[in-house]
Design an enzyme around this catalytic site. Structure first.
Site, PDB file in Angstrom:
ATOM      1  N   ASP A 121       0.346  -4.616  14.564  1.00 19.93           N
ATOM      2  CA  ASP A 121      -0.569  -4.092  15.687  1.00 19.93           C
ATOM      3  C   ASP A 121      -1.691  -4.946  16.189  1.00 19.93           C
ATOM      4  O   ASP A 121      -2.639  -5.210  15.220  1.00 19.93           O
ATOM      5  CB  ASP A 121      -1.161  -2.765  15.407  1.00 19.93           C
ATOM      6  N   GLY A 163       0.918  -1.146  -0.021  1.00 20.45           N
ATOM      7  CA  GLY A 163       0.137   0.022   0.067  1.00 20.45           C
ATOM      8  C   GLY A 163       0.850   1.275   0.047  1.00 20.45           C
ATOM      9  O   GLY A 163       0.717   2.266  -0.785  1.00 20.45           O
ATOM     10  N   GLY A 180       1.265  -6.446   2.220  1.00 19.33           N
ATOM     11  CA  GLY A 180       0.702  -5.126   3.449  1.00 19.33           C
ATOM     12  C   GLY A 180       0.784  -5.659   4.826  1.00 19.33           C
ATOM     13  O   GLY A 180       1.278  -6.538   5.254  1.00 19.33           O
ATOM     14  N   THR A 181       0.415  -4.523   5.644  1.00 19.71           N
ATOM     15  CA  THR A 181       0.384  -4.602   6.823  1.00 19.71           C
ATOM     16  C   THR A 181      -1.021  -4.738   7.360  1.00 19.71           C
ATOM     17  O   THR A 181      -2.088  -4.472   6.676  1.00 19.71           O
ATOM     18  CB  THR A 181       0.675  -3.119   7.720  1.00 19.71           C
ATOM     19  N   ARG A 230       7.348   1.687   1.004  1.00 17.22           N
ATOM     20  CA  ARG A 230       7.504   0.280   1.141  1.00 17.22           C
ATOM     21  C   ARG A 230       8.010  -0.126  -0.210  1.00 17.22           C
ATOM     22  O   ARG A 230       8.948  -1.217  -0.493  1.00 17.22           O
ATOM     23  CB  ARG A 230       6.472  -0.332   1.457  1.00 17.22           C
ATOM     24  N   ARG A 254       0.891  10.926  -8.935  1.00 22.52           N
ATOM     25  CA  ARG A 254       0.326  10.962  -7.507  1.00 22.52           C
ATOM     26  C   ARG A 254       1.102  10.370  -6.288  1.00 22.52           C
ATOM     27  O   ARG A 254       0.672  10.025  -5.460  1.00 22.52           O
ATOM     28  CB  ARG A 254      -1.137  10.438  -7.744  1.00 22.52           C
TER      29      ARG A 254
END
Length: 240
Positions: free
Chosen positions: A207, A20, A89-90, A24, A43
């Site tokens: 998390d 995302g 991704g996270t 990264r 962008r």
């Protein structure tokens, strides 16, 4: 080219890693690719192409959220003839036993998003990954002795619904077995299945919503190395 991607057709590899975060994408290119080349930055969404163990691979950010990921993956699949996308991704953990830094391989994705409404289906779409990619990644994770789990993920339109109104909403998804919450896997899997392309989502649990454990700020980029390595090694294995 598209309004969101200035790369020329031959500048995007058939195999693409899709984080995302644009930073990264840069991290992958600078730390894992041989001779990386920046091919798009429209962008602020960075895309690079290089080689990993002799195989041409691209990495391009998708931005945050299902719609953004859906747009970028759709254009990669259709305009650039990409055949394989692996999301790196996270995610937020929904099960207490998940450890910070643990990898989650998404067997399926549930959602609160309206993304699949565009397909005019009379039921509920439950998208899943490409079976070969999933099997190869699971095997490679075991070979590399990487801490990992596999199961359903919950892709939400809300970045942190567990902190918003209805703060206990995530517990219902945890109760039925969702391992983690992200925002993009559902849109990627749906898009790939609709276009008869291949996709896999590998997530790092950063998390934990249950016990509050998380990466420290300085660990959030370096903590993705295992995920990135697994995705790239899966591509290498798939090419054999």
């Amino acid at each position: 080219m598209t309004p969101h991607n200035r790369a020329k057709i031959n500048e995007i590899a058939k195999k693409v890693l899709l984080p995302g975060d644009p930073n990264r994408a840069r991290f992958v290119a600078e730390n894992f690719f041989e001779n990386p080349k920046l091919v798009t930055d429209v962008r602020g969404i960075l895309g690079y192409t290089g080689k990993y163990k002799g195989i041409e691979v691209s990495v391009m950010a998708s931005g945050m959220g299902g719609p953004s990921c859906g747009i970028y993956s759709y254009e990669l699949f259709t305009h650039y003839d990409v055949d394989t996308i692996i999301r790196i991704g996270t995610s937020g953990g929904l099960q207490e036993e998940l450890e910070v830094g643990e990898l989650v391989l998404a067997m399926s994705a549930s959602t609160d998003s309206a993304w699949a409404h565009q397909y005019n289906l009379s039921g509920t779409l439950s998208p899943c990954p490409n079976a070969k990619l999933f099997t190869l990644a699971l095997k490679k994770a075991e070979e590399l002795e990487l801490k990992h789990s596999a199961g359903m993920v919950f892709s939400s339109d809300y970045f942190s619904s567990y902190n918003a109104l209805g703060a206990d909403e995530w517990k219902s998804w945890a109760r039925v077995g969702a391992l983690v919450q992200d925002m993009e896997t559902y849109a990627l899997y749906s898009t790939a299945m609709y276009l008869k392309k291949r996709a896999l989502s590998i997530l790092t649990m950063t998390d934990n919503c249950v016990n509050g454990k998380s990466f420290k700020d300085e660990e959030r980029m370096e903590g993705n190395r295992n995920m990135i390595k697994l995705a790239l090694e899966t591509i290498v294995e798939d090419a054999k």
